[in-house]
Design a protein around this motif. Sequence first.
Motif, PDB file in Angstrom:
ATOM      1  N   PHE A 332       0.831  -1.351   0.058  1.00  0.00           N
ATOM      2  CA  PHE A 332      -0.005  -0.012   0.054  1.00  0.00           C
ATOM      3  C   PHE A 332       0.886   1.218   0.001  1.00  0.00           C
ATOM      4  N   GLY A 333       2.225   1.314   0.363  1.00  0.00           N
ATOM      5  CA  GLY A 333       3.014   2.143   0.466  1.00  0.00           C
ATOM      6  C   GLY A 333       3.229   2.834   1.816  1.00  0.00           C
ATOM      7  N   ASP A 334       4.088   3.755   2.260  1.00  0.00           N
ATOM      8  CA  ASP A 334       4.300   4.159   3.465  1.00  0.00           C
ATOM      9  C   ASP A 334       3.499   4.954   4.153  1.00  0.00           C
ATOM     10  N   ARG A 335       2.922   5.826   3.104  1.00  0.00           N
ATOM     11  CA  ARG A 335       1.986   7.096   3.942  1.00  0.00           C
ATOM     12  C   ARG A 335       0.874   6.434   4.335  1.00  0.00           C
ATOM     13  N   PRO A 336       0.060   5.712   3.507  1.00  0.00           N
ATOM     14  CA  PRO A 336      -1.137   4.958   3.998  1.00  0.00           C
ATOM     15  C   PRO A 336      -0.937   4.309   5.435  1.00  0.00           C
ATOM     16  N   VAL A 337       0.345   3.560   5.458  1.00  0.00           N
ATOM     17  CA  VAL A 337       0.458   3.074   6.765  1.00  0.00           C
ATOM     18  C   VAL A 337       0.642   3.835   7.888  1.00  0.00           C
ATOM     19  N   LEU A 338       1.330   5.168   7.723  1.00  0.00           N
ATOM     20  CA  LEU A 338       1.580   6.067   8.664  1.00  0.00           C
ATOM     21  C   LEU A 338       0.292   6.671   8.896  1.00  0.00           C
ATOM     22  N   LEU A 339      -0.541   6.947   8.241  1.00  0.00           N
ATOM     23  CA  LEU A 339      -1.916   7.453   8.369  1.00  0.00           C
ATOM     24  C   LEU A 339      -2.905   6.566   9.124  1.00  0.00           C
ATOM     25  N   VAL A 340      -2.977   5.286   8.855  1.00  0.00           N
ATOM     26  CA  VAL A 340      -3.613   4.448   9.587  1.00  0.00           C
ATOM     27  C   VAL A 340      -3.229   4.205  10.833  1.00  0.00           C
ATOM     28  N   GLY A 341      -1.965   4.399  10.873  1.00  0.00           N
ATOM     29  CA  GLY A 341      -1.145   4.059  12.471  1.00  0.00           C
ATOM     30  C   GLY A 341      -1.469   5.390  13.292  1.00  0.00           C
ATOM     31  N   LEU A 342      -1.525   6.705  12.991  1.00  0.00           N
ATOM     32  CA  LEU A 342      -2.047   7.919  13.447  1.00  0.00           C
ATOM     33  C   LEU A 342      -3.601   7.544  13.998  1.00  0.00           C
ATOM     34  N   ALA A 343      -4.390   7.133  13.179  1.00  0.00           N
ATOM     35  CA  ALA A 343      -5.800   6.832  13.486  1.00  0.00           C
ATOM     36  C   ALA A 343      -5.999   5.815  14.572  1.00  0.00           C
ATOM     37  N   ILE A 344      -5.154   4.933  14.725  1.00  0.00           N
ATOM     38  CA  ILE A 344      -5.215   3.863  15.514  1.00  0.00           C
ATOM     39  C   ILE A 344      -4.739   4.387  16.735  1.00  0.00           C
ATOM     40  N   ILE A 345      -3.607   5.396  16.936  1.00  0.00           N
ATOM     41  CA  ILE A 345      -3.443   5.829  18.182  1.00  0.00           C
ATOM     42  C   ILE A 345      -4.528   6.842  18.744  1.00  0.00           C
ATOM     43  N   PHE A 346      -5.128   7.603  17.888  1.00  0.00           N
ATOM     44  CA  PHE A 346      -6.088   8.353  17.973  1.00  0.00           C
ATOM     45  C   PHE A 346      -7.166   7.711  18.829  1.00  0.00           C
ATOM     46  N   CYS A 347      -7.728   6.552  18.109  1.00  0.00           N
ATOM     47  CA  CYS A 347      -8.720   5.628  18.983  1.00  0.00           C
ATOM     48  C   CYS A 347      -8.125   5.147  20.307  1.00  0.00           C
ATOM     49  N   TYR A 421       1.761   3.107  17.495  1.00  0.00           N
ATOM     50  CA  TYR A 421       2.862   3.746  17.864  1.00  0.00           C
ATOM     51  C   TYR A 421       4.142   3.058  16.951  1.00  0.00           C
ATOM     52  N   PRO A 422       4.268   1.629  16.986  1.00  0.00           N
ATOM     53  CA  PRO A 422       5.281   1.115  16.000  1.00  0.00           C
ATOM     54  C   PRO A 422       5.350   1.088  14.894  1.00  0.00           C
ATOM     55  N   ALA A 423       4.017   1.461  14.243  1.00  0.00           N
ATOM     56  CA  ALA A 423       3.765   1.490  12.608  1.00  0.00           C
ATOM     57  C   ALA A 423       4.237   3.121  12.491  1.00  0.00           C
ATOM     58  N   CYS A 424       3.782   3.742  13.106  1.00  0.00           N
ATOM     59  CA  CYS A 424       4.204   5.330  12.910  1.00  0.00           C
ATOM     60  C   CYS A 424       5.429   5.648  13.151  1.00  0.00           C
ATOM     61  N   ASN A 425       6.143   5.282  14.223  1.00  0.00           N
ATOM     62  CA  ASN A 425       7.582   5.121  14.354  1.00  0.00           C
ATOM     63  C   ASN A 425       8.414   4.695  13.065  1.00  0.00           C
ATOM     64  N   VAL A 426       8.127   3.783  12.740  1.00  0.00           N
ATOM     65  CA  VAL A 426       9.049   3.208  11.648  1.00  0.00           C
ATOM     66  C   VAL A 426       8.896   3.785  10.301  1.00  0.00           C
ATOM     67  N   MET A 427       7.604   3.840  10.162  1.00  0.00           N
ATOM     68  CA  MET A 427       6.830   4.679   8.965  1.00  0.00           C
ATOM     69  C   MET A 427       7.783   6.116   8.762  1.00  0.00           C
TER      70      MET A 427
END
Length: 509
Positions: A332-347, A421-427
Amino acid sequence: MPQLVDSDEATPLLRDDARSDHPQNEDDRSRWRSIRVMYFTMFLSSVGFTIVITSIWPYLQKIDESADASFLGWVVAAYSLGQMVASPIFGLWSNKRPRREPLVCSIFINLAANIYYAYVYLPKTNNKYHMLISRVFVGFGAGNVAVVRSYVAGATSLKERTGAMANMSACQALGFILGPALQAGLSFIGEQGVTVKFIQLQLNMYTAPAILAAAFGLINILLVVLVLREHHIDDNGRLIRSINYTSDADSFDASEEAEESIDHAAVLTSNVLFFIVMFIFAVFETIATPLSMDMFAWTRKEAVLYNGIIICCIGFESILVFLVVKVASKRFGDRPVLLVGLAIIFCGFFILLPWGNHYPKIQWADVKNNSLVSHLTGATTASNSSVEPTGCPYEQTWCQYTPAIHLAQYISSDILIGIGYPACNVMSYTLYSKILGPTPQGVYMGWLTASGSGARTLGPVFVSQVYTILGPRWAFSLICGMVLGAIILLSSLYNRLIAFSVRHGRIIE
């Protein structure tokens, strides 16, 4: 996602995408050996931080009775402050000279600082300040994280980089897990331990972890000197130069051109996003113990035990996340993974918001029941009041009108933040390295590491003040607002957060 003519299959975690389109030659094998030395350096950096973190407070109380909890905050923050100062320095050094030099120097500083930490009990006065200084230098030595990241970024192609960064983050996560485990294993030595007279060292449960960290540092120096070689390849995997830095005149031919072509708005945005991600996690790890003690009436011992188990589980969870991230980013690419990671942290933080009609147990009841009213008047505590007070302290006025956070909320939040967090960190730093392209990344990685260290310094201060004065509703609402702001920032600059080679048309996205 950037597409290359040939792409490797997804590889398991901690196995590198070392295969190339052509049979491996000695340069390629040397390149991956060097990258694995960087993995080990990152692992030891995190072990060096966590191996003493659970024993700092009792060690501080043992060596200096005048030290209080507020001074402990400065001791903990000292590591991040030292790293924040050192990261740009070592990053700049690694751009101008062989990266072996700043690595050996930084690891030696870290080694010496750990030995200093083991001896802070010796001075007759001001022991707490000696501990503070030692932790500053331990953090200063850990500023080599910028060099490690810049090396891996420069020694991997675009298709290899996400996997290599995920492997490096997994090694870091393993260090965070094993550090406290090693400390626990060394606790059998006890507070008295044994005295090594000829070096005047009291080897006990507080000093042994620091000595072990110093021994790890010595091994790391040997690996850097004997195994590490300089390599630099472009985004397509073509060797730019096998760099052994035998001459001061050596330099990257494309550096000036790349410097002029970097999208600085994307670079700044990446730093801001990384700051927010690290700030949020610093808040999370800082608030876990006081929040659980306030909401669930856990004792200090229970809070340390249960939260230790939770953090350990989150560490293992993060390793699984890194495995998924390697596959998801390829698809899917790096940006979508980062975006999903932020959404999960928000939840995760949204779930922590208090709701309902159930209120936390007020510690006032324990004070009354255990005859500790004398504590309020300054009188001597009753002899039969040895029971530790539990619950939300009466001094925190919000305890009386803020609904309790349920254990199910807390566990659910831990699971979600452990995914996001780990998804956002590495991405975030993978994307950052791709944005920078072929330019030497030492200084830029230094600023990224400094922003993360600044976040880890400010986060605990922020949450301790807001949580103590205003309570969890305000604290977690503000964090949710920060995460929402990060999502908006990422979305608004989404099209600019692309790899250097994609932006210049060398690789088709």
